[in-house]
Design a protein around this motif. Structure first.
Motif, short mmCIF file in Angstrom:
data_model
loop_
_atom_site.label_atom_id
_atom_site.label_comp_id
_atom_site.label_asym_id
_atom_site.label_seq_id
_atom_site.Cartn_x
_atom_site.Cartn_y
_atom_site.Cartn_z
N ALA A 66 109.19 144.69 -24.78
CA ALA A 66 109.13 143.58 -23.82
C ALA A 66 109.39 144.07 -22.40
N PHE A 67 110.38 144.93 -22.26
CA PHE A 67 110.74 145.46 -20.95
C PHE A 67 109.61 146.29 -20.35
N LEU A 68 109.10 147.25 -21.13
CA LEU A 68 108.07 148.15 -20.61
C LEU A 68 106.75 147.41 -20.36
N ALA A 74 103.69 143.93 -14.15
CA ALA A 74 104.10 143.52 -12.81
C ALA A 74 103.62 144.47 -11.73
N GLY A 75 103.46 145.74 -12.06
CA GLY A 75 103.03 146.71 -11.07
C GLY A 75 104.20 147.29 -10.30
N GLY A 79 109.06 142.78 -7.80
CA GLY A 79 110.50 142.73 -8.00
C GLY A 79 110.83 142.90 -9.47
N THR A 80 112.11 142.91 -9.77
CA THR A 80 112.54 143.17 -11.15
C THR A 80 112.61 141.91 -12.01
N ALA A 81 112.46 140.73 -11.43
CA ALA A 81 112.65 139.49 -12.17
C ALA A 81 111.77 139.37 -13.42
N ALA A 86 111.69 138.91 -19.25
CA ALA A 86 111.08 139.27 -20.53
C ALA A 86 112.10 139.92 -21.46
N THR A 87 112.96 140.76 -20.89
CA THR A 87 113.98 141.43 -21.69
C THR A 87 115.00 140.42 -22.22
N LEU A 88 115.42 139.50 -21.38
CA LEU A 88 116.37 138.47 -21.81
C LEU A 88 115.78 137.62 -22.93
N GLU A 89 114.52 137.24 -22.79
CA GLU A 89 113.89 136.41 -23.82
C GLU A 89 113.81 137.17 -25.15
#
Length: 200
Positions: A66-68, A74-75, A79-81, A86-89
């Protein structure tokens, strides 16, 4: 046979806790004799280690993917949001599927510095550090410190949300955690690097 024993080990761990998870109880739950269990696992800790390993392996694969995937989508200039959200979900999905097992792992299984859980957190640290450096963080030590801070914060707060059931909507909690973590990371990355100096 191994699958039955591991599944039984997971069930006994959840219902009886670590101290109550004996090899006899695991064997009975698996429908095998203790002697048959010992052909595959030397003691209860070996069974429970396999349970923990499988749980952490599945979580690591899910969270890392999910993170990668979100970072790639996002490119480099984003930003990191999106990656944080995605990681939190993914993490909350994983925790929410087996909250009883999560509770036993958090509250009853020892977490040694060289143990499996610490190794898992360390690999996530490395993953986040790599992404921070790829985003222009010029100072490796500061990037690692930022990654360590974020990973431990996310682990603590997501675990607390699932286990404490604070009566808050998940979407609201995800929004708040995303703002917290992404705000921290974006601030640290402002100017194209993770700040290498401490607070002024």
């Amino acid at each position: 046979m191994v699958e039955r024993i591991v599944a039984a080990g997971r069930d006994v761990l959840v219902t009886r806790g670590y101290d109550g998870a004996s090899t006899n109880r695991i064997a009975a739950a698996a429908g095998v004799s203790p002697g048959s269990l010992y052909q595959y696992f030397p003691d209860k800790d070996a069974v429970l280690t396999e349970v923990l390993d499988r749980y952490l392996d599945a979580m690591e694969a899910r969270v890392s993917r999910a993170f990668l995937d979100s970072v790639a989508a996002a490119g480099p200039g984003a930003g990191t949001a999106p990656a944080v959200r995605a990681t939190l979900e993914a993490l909350l999905d994983t925790f929410g599927e087996e909250p009883d097992l999560l509770r036993v792992i958090v509250e009853q299984l020892p977490r040694s510095p060289g143990g499996r859980r610490a190794a898992f957190a360390g690999r996530i640290d490395d993953l986040v550090t790599t992404v921070l450096l790829a985003r222009g963080a010029g100072h490796t030590d500061a990037a690692r410190a930022a990654a360590w801070t974020v990973v431990r914060t996310v682990e603590h707060l997501t675990t607390g949300f699932v286990l404490e059931r604070p009566g808050l909507a998940r979407a609201v909690v995800v929004d708040e955690l995303t703002a917290l973590v992404a705000g921290y990371l974006d601030t640290r990355l402002s100017g194209g690097r993770v700040a290498s100096d401490g607070p002024s």
